[in-house]
Design an enzyme around this catalytic site. Structure first.
Site: not given
Ligand code: 3PG
Length: 248
Positions: A9, A60, A87, A182
């Site tokens: 996203h 998102r 995610e 994600h």
């Molecule tokens: C989150 O969920 O905070 C981000 O979308 C992915 O985070 P990261 O790059 O810290 O794993």
């Protein structure tokens, strides 16, 4: 040659604020909207079309897909939404600022939380208001299947069966597929496609809003992979993801 397009996203409001997000259902930022539209423009100008799209149940990713398909004049294609593409659930880190956590606990600890394969983040408790136990979108899940946290390994264990059962049969039939998901659900899939070891997976980052194309043979083995768009922008976006875990 089978072509598969993956896209993380566009920038979300919590990416912008540098907060751990996970299953929190935050919207796209203005920049994220622009990134999604730009991704659609590039795909269209390169002659891509899709037969079906997959996304998560988080807005998102859903909105990124919608904006991208709108640019391509392909809003009519079937869109399948599944929590299996969500995610990674970031447990009790959800909502906290990554740079502040790095100041408090050290950059190394934040790196472990963000990128280790199987070391968990702190867990939520079921009475935490962030626990999605009564969210109707997860009503079909057994309560034990709604996570209090996930490692990347846990994410692999929900993404890959979905890939095998829902997505690969369509690719094998020759359908052109786009997956809007994600950072970490796509890291899970890329880990599998590129045979990245558990030890090397911390080095893989996925930028927001940039189409990642896989060319696959009949057995769905990757032959080639590349980001669409300006390599400098891709490099900048990747650096920005790494930088999120630095103390201010
Ligand atoms: C989150 O969920 O905070 C981000 O979308 C992915 O985070 P990261 O790059 O810290 O794993």
């Amino acid at each position: 040659m089978i072509k598969l397009v993956l896209i993380r996203h566009g920038e979300s409001t919590w990416n912008k604020e540098n907060r751990f997000t996970g299953w929190t259902d935050v919207d796209l930022s203005e920049k994220g909207i622009a990134e999604a539209k730009q991704a659609g423009k590039i795909l269209k100008s390169e002659g891509y079309t899709f037969d079906i799209a997959f996304t998560s149940v988080l807005k998102r990713a859903i909105k990124t897909l919608d904006l991208l398909l709108e640019e391509m004049d392909q809003l009519w294609i079937p869109v399948v939404k599944s929590w299996k593409l969500n995610e990674r659930h970031y447990g009790a880190l959800q909502g906290l600022n990554k740079a502040e956590m790095a100041t408090k606990y050290g950059e190394e600890q934040v790196m472990i939380w963000r990128r280790s394969y199987d070391i968990p983040p702190p867990a939520l408790t079921p009475d935490d208001e962030r626990y999605p136990g009564s969210d109707p979108r997860y009503a079909a899940l057994a309560p034990g299947d709604i996570p209090l946290f996930e490692t990347l390994k846990d994410t692999v264990h929900r993404v890959m069966p979905y890939w095998e059962t829902a997505i690969t049969p369509l690719l094998k039939q020759g359908q052109k597929v786009v997956i809007a998901a994600h950072g970490n659900s796509l890291r899970a899939l890329v880990k599998y496609l590129d045979h990245i070891s558990d030890a090397d997976i911390p080095g893989l980052n996925i930028p927001t809003g940039i189409p990642l194309v896989y060319e696959l043979d009949d057995q769905l083995t990757p032959v080639k992979k590349y980001y669409l768009g300006d390599p400098e922008v891709v490099a900048q976006q990747l650096a920005a993801v790494v930088h999120q875990g630095k103390a201010k």
